[in-house]
Design a protein around this motif. Structure first.
Motif, PDB file in Angstrom:
ATOM      1  N   LEU A  87       0.851  -1.193   0.000  1.00  0.00           N
ATOM      2  CA  LEU A  87       0.000   0.000   0.000  1.00  0.00           C
ATOM      3  C   LEU A  87       0.887   1.244   0.000  1.00  0.00           C
ATOM      4  O   LEU A  87       2.019   1.199   0.471  1.00  0.00           O
ATOM      5  N   THR A  88       0.350   2.341  -0.484  1.00  0.00           N
ATOM      6  CA  THR A  88       1.074   3.615  -0.432  1.00  0.00           C
ATOM      7  C   THR A  88       0.137   4.696   0.067  1.00  0.00           C
ATOM      8  O   THR A  88      -0.917   4.939  -0.533  1.00  0.00           O
ATOM      9  N   GLY A  89       0.512   5.311   1.177  1.00  0.00           N
ATOM     10  CA  GLY A  89      -0.250   6.461   1.679  1.00  0.00           C
ATOM     11  C   GLY A  89      -1.657   6.172   2.147  1.00  0.00           C
ATOM     12  O   GLY A  89      -2.499   7.069   2.163  1.00  0.00           O
ATOM     13  N   VAL A  90      -1.927   4.940   2.536  1.00  0.00           N
ATOM     14  CA  VAL A  90      -3.272   4.629   3.063  1.00  0.00           C
ATOM     15  C   VAL A  90      -3.396   5.235   4.461  1.00  0.00           C
ATOM     16  O   VAL A  90      -2.488   5.080   5.285  1.00  0.00           O
ATOM     17  N   PRO A  91      -4.488   5.936   4.762  1.00  0.00           N
ATOM     18  CA  PRO A  91      -4.654   6.517   6.106  1.00  0.00           C
ATOM     19  C   PRO A  91      -4.511   5.439   7.177  1.00  0.00           C
ATOM     20  O   PRO A  91      -5.029   4.328   7.018  1.00  0.00           O
ATOM     21  N   ILE A  92      -3.823   5.773   8.266  1.00  0.00           N
ATOM     22  CA  ILE A  92      -3.491   4.761   9.272  1.00  0.00           C
ATOM     23  C   ILE A  92      -4.744   4.152   9.916  1.00  0.00           C
ATOM     24  O   ILE A  92      -4.764   2.968  10.251  1.00  0.00           O
ATOM     25  N   LEU A  93      -5.813   4.940  10.064  1.00  0.00           N
ATOM     26  CA  LEU A  93      -7.047   4.383  10.641  1.00  0.00           C
ATOM     27  C   LEU A  93      -7.599   3.279   9.741  1.00  0.00           C
ATOM     28  O   LEU A  93      -7.987   2.198  10.212  1.00  0.00           O
ATOM     29  N   THR A 105       4.710  -2.906  13.096  1.00  0.00           N
ATOM     30  CA  THR A 105       5.786  -1.962  13.398  1.00  0.00           C
ATOM     31  C   THR A 105       5.572  -0.663  12.631  1.00  0.00           C
ATOM     32  O   THR A 105       5.216  -0.686  11.454  1.00  0.00           O
ATOM     33  N   SER A 106       5.813   0.459  13.315  1.00  0.00           N
ATOM     34  CA  SER A 106       5.907   1.735  12.596  1.00  0.00           C
ATOM     35  C   SER A 106       7.391   2.107  12.565  1.00  0.00           C
ATOM     36  O   SER A 106       8.038   2.220  13.611  1.00  0.00           O
ATOM     37  N   PHE A 107       7.915   2.228  11.363  1.00  0.00           N
ATOM     38  CA  PHE A 107       9.333   2.533  11.144  1.00  0.00           C
ATOM     39  C   PHE A 107       9.494   4.016  10.823  1.00  0.00           C
ATOM     40  O   PHE A 107       8.829   4.535   9.923  1.00  0.00           O
ATOM     41  N   LEU A 108      10.405   4.675  11.546  1.00  0.00           N
ATOM     42  CA  LEU A 108      10.667   6.103  11.306  1.00  0.00           C
ATOM     43  C   LEU A 108      11.688   6.252  10.189  1.00  0.00           C
ATOM     44  O   LEU A 108      12.890   6.376  10.437  1.00  0.00           O
ATOM     45  N   TRP A 109      11.211   6.236   8.952  1.00  0.00           N
ATOM     46  CA  TRP A 109      12.160   6.496   7.871  1.00  0.00           C
ATOM     47  C   TRP A 109      12.582   7.963   7.961  1.00  0.00           C
ATOM     48  O   TRP A 109      13.734   8.309   7.782  1.00  0.00           O
ATOM     49  N   ASP A 110      11.618   8.819   8.320  1.00  0.00           N
ATOM     50  CA  ASP A 110      11.903  10.232   8.562  1.00  0.00           C
ATOM     51  C   ASP A 110      10.842  10.739   9.524  1.00  0.00           C
ATOM     52  O   ASP A 110       9.819  10.088   9.740  1.00  0.00           O
ATOM     53  N   TYR A 111      11.088  11.894  10.141  1.00  0.00           N
ATOM     54  CA  TYR A 111      10.055  12.473  11.011  1.00  0.00           C
ATOM     55  C   TYR A 111      10.190  13.983  11.051  1.00  0.00           C
ATOM     56  O   TYR A 111      11.247  14.542  10.751  1.00  0.00           O
ATOM     57  N   VAL A 147       2.648   9.373  13.654  1.00  0.00           N
ATOM     58  CA  VAL A 147       2.922   8.830  12.308  1.00  0.00           C
ATOM     59  C   VAL A 147       2.549   9.853  11.252  1.00  0.00           C
ATOM     60  O   VAL A 147       1.678  10.702  11.471  1.00  0.00           O
ATOM     61  N   ASP A 148       3.231   9.778  10.106  1.00  0.00           N
ATOM     62  CA  ASP A 148       2.938  10.687   8.996  1.00  0.00           C
ATOM     63  C   ASP A 148       3.518  10.103   7.710  1.00  0.00           C
ATOM     64  O   ASP A 148       3.792   8.901   7.643  1.00  0.00           O
ATOM     65  N   GLN A 149       3.749  10.968   6.727  1.00  0.00           N
ATOM     66  CA  GLN A 149       4.261  10.511   5.430  1.00  0.00           C
ATOM     67  C   GLN A 149       5.645   9.866   5.547  1.00  0.00           C
ATOM     68  O   GLN A 149       6.026   9.048   4.717  1.00  0.00           O
ATOM     69  N   GLY A 150       6.390  10.212   6.600  1.00  0.00           N
ATOM     70  CA  GLY A 150       7.734   9.663   6.774  1.00  0.00           C
ATOM     71  C   GLY A 150       7.767   8.307   7.466  1.00  0.00           C
ATOM     72  O   GLY A 150       8.842   7.742   7.685  1.00  0.00           O
ATOM     73  N   THR A 151       6.602   7.777   7.833  1.00  0.00           N
ATOM     74  CA  THR A 151       6.532   6.484   8.544  1.00  0.00           C
ATOM     75  C   THR A 151       6.247   5.366   7.552  1.00  0.00           C
ATOM     76  O   THR A 151       5.404   5.517   6.669  1.00  0.00           O
ATOM     77  N   ILE A 152       6.953   4.248   7.708  1.00  0.00           N
ATOM     78  CA  ILE A 152       6.656   3.045   6.913  1.00  0.00           C
ATOM     79  C   ILE A 152       6.098   2.001   7.883  1.00  0.00           C
ATOM     80  O   ILE A 152       6.678   1.763   8.938  1.00  0.00           O
ATOM     81  N   PHE A 153       4.981   1.399   7.506  1.00  0.00           N
ATOM     82  CA  PHE A 153       4.314   0.431   8.386  1.00  0.00           C
ATOM     83  C   PHE A 153       4.463  -0.978   7.821  1.00  0.00           C
ATOM     84  O   PHE A 153       4.175  -1.207   6.644  1.00  0.00           O
ATOM     85  N   THR A 167       1.644   7.449   5.556  1.00  0.00           N
ATOM     86  CA  THR A 167       0.208   7.680   5.745  1.00  0.00           C
ATOM     87  C   THR A 167      -0.080   9.138   5.393  1.00  0.00           C
ATOM     88  O   THR A 167       0.825   9.970   5.441  1.00  0.00           O
ATOM     89  N   THR A 168      -1.310   9.423   5.010  1.00  0.00           N
ATOM     90  CA  THR A 168      -1.629  10.713   4.371  1.00  0.00           C
ATOM     91  C   THR A 168      -1.285  11.940   5.206  1.00  0.00           C
ATOM     92  O   THR A 168      -0.664  12.863   4.717  1.00  0.00           O
ATOM     93  N   SER A 169      -1.690  11.965   6.470  1.00  0.00           N
ATOM     94  CA  SER A 169      -1.452  13.168   7.277  1.00  0.00           C
ATOM     95  C   SER A 169      -1.113  12.757   8.706  1.00  0.00           C
ATOM     96  O   SER A 169      -1.413  11.633   9.114  1.00  0.00           O
ATOM     97  N   PRO A 170      -0.491  13.639   9.488  1.00  0.00           N
ATOM     98  CA  PRO A 170      -0.051  13.256  10.837  1.00  0.00           C
ATOM     99  C   PRO A 170      -1.207  12.766  11.715  1.00  0.00           C
ATOM    100  O   PRO A 170      -2.317  13.286  11.659  1.00  0.00           O
ATOM    101  N   ALA A 171      -0.904  11.762  12.522  1.00  0.00           N
ATOM    102  CA  ALA A 171      -1.868  11.246  13.504  1.00  0.00           C
ATOM    103  C   ALA A 171      -1.075  10.682  14.671  1.00  0.00           C
ATOM    104  O   ALA A 171       0.092  10.293  14.526  1.00  0.00           O
ATOM    105  N   ILE A 172      -1.715  10.634  15.823  1.00  0.00           N
ATOM    106  CA  ILE A 172      -1.113   9.983  16.991  1.00  0.00           C
ATOM    107  C   ILE A 172      -1.838   8.665  17.172  1.00  0.00           C
ATOM    108  O   ILE A 172      -3.071   8.614  17.132  1.00  0.00           O
ATOM    109  N   VAL A 173      -1.067   7.596  17.341  1.00  0.00           N
ATOM    110  CA  VAL A 173      -1.668   6.266  17.516  1.00  0.00           C
ATOM    111  C   VAL A 173      -1.243   5.726  18.879  1.00  0.00           C
ATOM    112  O   VAL A 173      -0.050   5.625  19.171  1.00  0.00           O
ATOM    113  N   MET A 174      -2.238   5.401  19.693  1.00  0.00           N
ATOM    114  CA  MET A 174      -1.993   4.912  21.053  1.00  0.00           C
ATOM    115  C   MET A 174      -2.336   3.433  21.163  1.00  0.00           C
ATOM    116  O   MET A 174      -3.180   2.928  20.434  1.00  0.00           O
ATOM    117  N   GLY A 175      -1.684   2.771  22.120  1.00  0.00           N
ATOM    118  CA  GLY A 175      -2.002   1.378  22.419  1.00  0.00           C
ATOM    119  C   GLY A 175      -3.369   1.277  23.079  1.00  0.00           C
ATOM    120  O   GLY A 175      -3.946   2.276  23.545  1.00  0.00           O
TER     121      GLY A 175
END
Length: 258
Positions: free
Chosen positions: A18-24, A163-169, A89-95, A48-56
């Motif tokens: 997938l590319t840029g699918v919203p994290i929700l 896993t959420s990978f920080l390719w960039d932030y 998470v945002d555009q710089g995150t790879i899931f 993912t399309t735009s910044p979001a905070i994801v909690m456990g």
């Protein structure tokens, strides 16, 4: 088009790129695949399309997030169906998500630590010769700096490790997170910017994704499938645990924080 690769005779793993699918939307899909299908899945979502905070599942907004800033900047907060910590998470995150039947990975006991160790060995191959990769406590690190946060959910017959990978932030986005009261020992008292690092300093984005698919192909017979071809029951029959927090819930967290 379906494409097969990986180890012949090994258990089948369906790969969805997938590319840029919203994290929700991604988390809803993962939960459905875990609970309503019997296949092994690997999902790779490149940003993912735009910044979001994801909690456990059990995280408390007032303890983990700068609620006032989040409300002011209209950053969505999502409570996911797995455990683990809080990430921005945002555009710089790879899931990367792995959903497996317990019987398929028969040498791995269906408990958090053995699954974590298995994933650490998988990513050992991904980063071989590139960097000083380690699994430290529940994090993926280069040296002593984190670049991958993990969470899991284990059901009777299946489990998910994602896993959420920080390719960039973005530095600004990190300021939405509080320093958690319960932090890994190796973190010491380091703030977010001294604790994390960017994967882009170590390898190109596309190379990381290709190496990950290759490492999975060492253990599975990998079959590429499109998102559209996935046959899952209609959403009306399935209630997701993952949800977007309401503005009122975030405002209540502000009240606790003041």
């Amino acid at each position: 088009m379906m494409e097969m690769m990986g180890k012949a005779g090994a258990p089948l793993m369906k790969l969805v790129r997938l590319t840029g699918v919203p994290i929700l939307q991604q988390l809803h899909l993962e939960e459905q695949l875990l609970r309503t299908t019997s296949h092994n899945w690997c999902l790779i979502n490149d940003g993912t399309t735009s910044p979001a905070i994801v909690m456990g599942l059990s995280g408390k907004v007032s303890e983990l997030v700068e609620a006032k800033s989040v409300l002011q900047d209209r950053i969505p907060i999502i409570r996911r169906f797995t455990g683990g910590g809080t990430v921005v998470v945002d555009q710089g995150t790879i899931f990367v998500t792995l959903i497996c039947n317990k019987d398929t990975v028969s040498n791995v006991q269906p408990f958090p630590r053995p699954i974590m160790s298995w994933s650490g060995r998988l990513y050992d191959k991904v980063f071989e010769g590139l960097a000083d990769f380690h699994l430290r406590e529940n994090d993926y690190v280069f040296g002593d700096r984190k670049f991958g946060g993990n969470a899991q959910s284990i059901t009777k017959h299946r489990w998910v490790h994602h896993t959420s990978f920080l390719w960039d932030y973005e530095v600004k986005n990190m300021s939405y997170l509080k320093l958690p009261a319960k932090a890994p020992e190796y973190r010491l008292t380091r703030g977010h910017l001294d604790f994390v690092c960017r994967m882009k300093d170590y390898l190109p984005r596309s190379e990381f994704i290709e190496r990950t698919i290759e490492a999975i192909g060492d253990q599975f017979s990998v079959k590429s499938v499109s998102l559209e071809s996935i046959d899952i029951p209609s959403t009306s029959e399935f209630v997701h645990t993952t949800r977007l927090l309401t503005e009122q819930e975030i405002q209540e967290a502000c009240t606790i924080q003041t």
